[in-house]
Scaffold this active site. Structure first.
Site, mmCIF file in Angstrom:
data_model
loop_
_atom_site.group_PDB
_atom_site.id
_atom_site.type_symbol
_atom_site.label_atom_id
_atom_site.label_comp_id
_atom_site.label_asym_id
_atom_site.label_seq_id
_atom_site.Cartn_x
_atom_site.Cartn_y
_atom_site.Cartn_z
ATOM 1 N N GLU A 188 0.796 -1.237 0.000
ATOM 2 C CA GLU A 188 0.000 0.000 0.000
ATOM 3 C C GLU A 188 0.827 1.285 0.000
ATOM 4 O O GLU A 188 0.525 2.226 0.741
ATOM 5 C CB GLU A 188 -0.967 0.000 1.189
ATOM 6 C CG GLU A 188 -1.866 -1.233 1.207
ATOM 7 C CD GLU A 188 -2.837 -1.270 2.390
ATOM 8 O OE1 GLU A 188 -2.739 -0.392 3.267
ATOM 9 O OE2 GLU A 188 -3.690 -2.169 2.428
ATOM 10 N N ASN A 233 2.166 -5.009 -3.235
ATOM 11 C CA ASN A 233 0.769 -5.359 -2.956
ATOM 12 C C ASN A 233 -0.061 -4.099 -2.691
ATOM 13 O O ASN A 233 0.374 -3.219 -1.948
ATOM 14 C CB ASN A 233 0.766 -6.249 -1.694
ATOM 15 C CG ASN A 233 -0.536 -6.967 -1.444
ATOM 16 O OD1 ASN A 233 -1.107 -7.550 -2.364
ATOM 17 N ND2 ASN A 233 -1.011 -6.942 -0.203
ATOM 18 N N HIS A 273 -10.132 -6.496 -2.269
ATOM 19 C CA HIS A 273 -11.223 -6.424 -1.290
ATOM 20 C C HIS A 273 -12.417 -5.831 -2.039
ATOM 21 O O HIS A 273 -12.523 -4.618 -2.204
ATOM 22 C CB HIS A 273 -10.824 -5.552 -0.096
ATOM 23 C CG HIS A 273 -9.753 -6.176 0.729
ATOM 24 N ND1 HIS A 273 -9.955 -7.334 1.455
ATOM 25 C CD2 HIS A 273 -8.464 -5.835 0.933
ATOM 26 C CE1 HIS A 273 -8.832 -7.667 2.077
ATOM 27 N NE2 HIS A 273 -7.910 -6.770 1.774
ATOM 28 N N ASP A 307 -11.945 -10.840 -0.890
ATOM 29 C CA ASP A 307 -13.195 -11.088 -0.166
ATOM 30 C C ASP A 307 -14.233 -10.125 -0.719
ATOM 31 O O ASP A 307 -13.889 -9.225 -1.484
ATOM 32 C CB ASP A 307 -13.044 -10.981 1.368
ATOM 33 C CG ASP A 307 -12.455 -9.672 1.860
ATOM 34 O OD1 ASP A 307 -12.355 -8.700 1.069
ATOM 35 O OD2 ASP A 307 -12.104 -9.595 3.055
#
Ligand code: XIL
Length: 396
Positions: A188, A233, A273, A307
């Site tokens: 991030e 990531n 996400h 998710d």
């Protein structure tokens, strides 16, 4: 070692259902029929777990096996306590997954009690579990602006920051060298809306070291563990929105810069996400174009934290599960069309344990249902959707 400790459920005999997953390639996500086969009733969980692969009667039907058949790795993030205090969950984890990523145990907060100390106890237990059960391991994460210990803000300064970062990466990546399939080296680092040059996030690391911290982190990680694949990531790379488009571009520029300077970065991690809400746009063509550009840099791609948030979806469970499953299917089928995508990790496996229960709870107080298995460890339509996408994916 009972599941009653962590779930408050009665301590039932462990039902180890390697063979329950009978639906698959042909099933329709909307149909909702989940046929369960016979189940094995194992009273001694531990010794059985240790040999789980050997009595894997129909293990070829689990998500990990379906993905592996195509040369794709499937696994999930997990908290240490959930694995070690809930044997039923642990059994399902071993059954479904071929890869394990510690949800918290390898973050600074977990590993660094103080500036001069490392505590590997919890993380080592997860590594031992993975080794014992033939699961590949992903490390998460060496450099992040979150999960920093309390002492960090006070004790890390411009003077010692480089040494602290290098020492952390050398020690942690060195400790696990040879055991890791891959590491999220930097997590991030990009957040264009913070207004910094090149879309960098205004993280403590940027403030302390400037943009070079990213390159430094990758170089030190590669030296400490030459065998691991090293990832950058990040999240919010998925939708057809101005915000995500800006972020995709900034991430691409970062990766281009790193590659042009021969920095040892091997893959991009898409956290993924997702939001089950219809208003968020997913555009498969745009996504595939982005993934191709990443792959053209010579990088592999992992889906690292998949998710589907259901915070604002209808309360009705059938309806909600259908929307969540569709989001999984639309996303994964588009993303897996890119051959550079070689791994899919969900951020948790069962709704029994999801970070979204705390992070994005529902207003109506109903439990969230963002993961492939429900809170009773049974497959949901989301499981079915993921299985189907793996079955239909091209061989890697
Ligand atoms: C989350 C974990 O799931 C929580 O349990 C923890 O308390 C905070 O971090 N992006 C990441 C992950 O890279 O590390 C985050 O995990 C979720 C968002």
């Amino acid at each position: 070692m009972t599941d009653s400790k962590s779930t408050g459920r009665p301590n039932k005999r462990l039902l180890y259902r390697r063979d329950l997953l009978r639906f698959g390639a042909g099933a329709i996500a909307g149909a909702g029929a989940v046929a369960l086969g016979r189940s094995q009733n194992l009273s001694q969980a531990e010794p059985q777990l240790a040999n789980s692969r050997s009595f894997d009667v129909e293990g070829d039907r689990a998500l990990g096996a379906r993905a592996a058949a195509k040369g794709i790795l499937y696994g999930a993030a997990v908290r240490r306590s959930n694995l070690f205090e809930d044997t039923a969950f642990a059994a399902r984890f071993v059954q479904e997954c071929r890869m394990l990523v510690p949800e918290r145990a390898m973050k600074w907060q977990a590993l660094r009690p103080s500036l001069d100390k490392f505590d590997f106890e919890g993380a080592d237990q997860l590594v031992d579990f993975a080794t014992q059960h033939d699961l590949k391991l992903r490390g998460h994460t060496l450099v992040w602006h979150q999960s920093l210990p309390d002492w960090f803000a006070e004790q890390v300064t411009r003077q010692n920051a480089e040494q602290v970062l290098v020492n952390h990466i050398q020690t942690v990546a060195g400790h696990y060298a040879g055991k890791m399939h891959s590491w999220d080296v930097v997590n991030e680092a990009i957040q264009p809306k913070e207004g910094k040059p090149d879309g960098f996030r205004n993280s403590p690391w940027l403030q302390l070291l400037g943009q070079d911290y990213v390159e430094l982190a990758f170089r030190v990680a590669a030296e400490a563990d030459p065998d691991a694949m090293l990832l950058y990531n990040d999240y919010s790379l998925d939708y057809d929105t101005a915000e995500d488009e800006t972020k995709r571009n900034a991430v691409l520029r970062l990766l281009e810069r790193l590659k042009s300077r021969e920095v040892p970065v091997h893959a991009l991690g898409l956290q993924a996400h997702l939001d089950g809400q219809d208003s968020r746009q997913f555009n498969p063509v745009q996504m595939q174009r982005f993934l191709r550009e990443v792959a053209d840099l010579g990088l592999k791609i992992f889906v690292t934290e998949l998710d589907v948030e259901d915070q604002r979806l209808p309360a009705n469970i059938e309806q909600r599960d259908r929307i969540v499953a569709a989001a999984y299917e639309d996303y994964l089928s588009a993303v897996l069309a890119e051959p550079a995508v070689i791994a899919v990790l969900t951020w948790g496996l069962s709704d029994r344990y999801s970070w979204l229960s705390d992070y994005k709870p529902r207003d109506d107080g109903m439990p969230v249902r963002p993961l492939p298995l429900d809170a009773d460890l049974q497959p949901k339509l989301a499981w079915n959707a993921i299985a189907r996408v793996f079955d239909q994916a091209a061989q890697r």
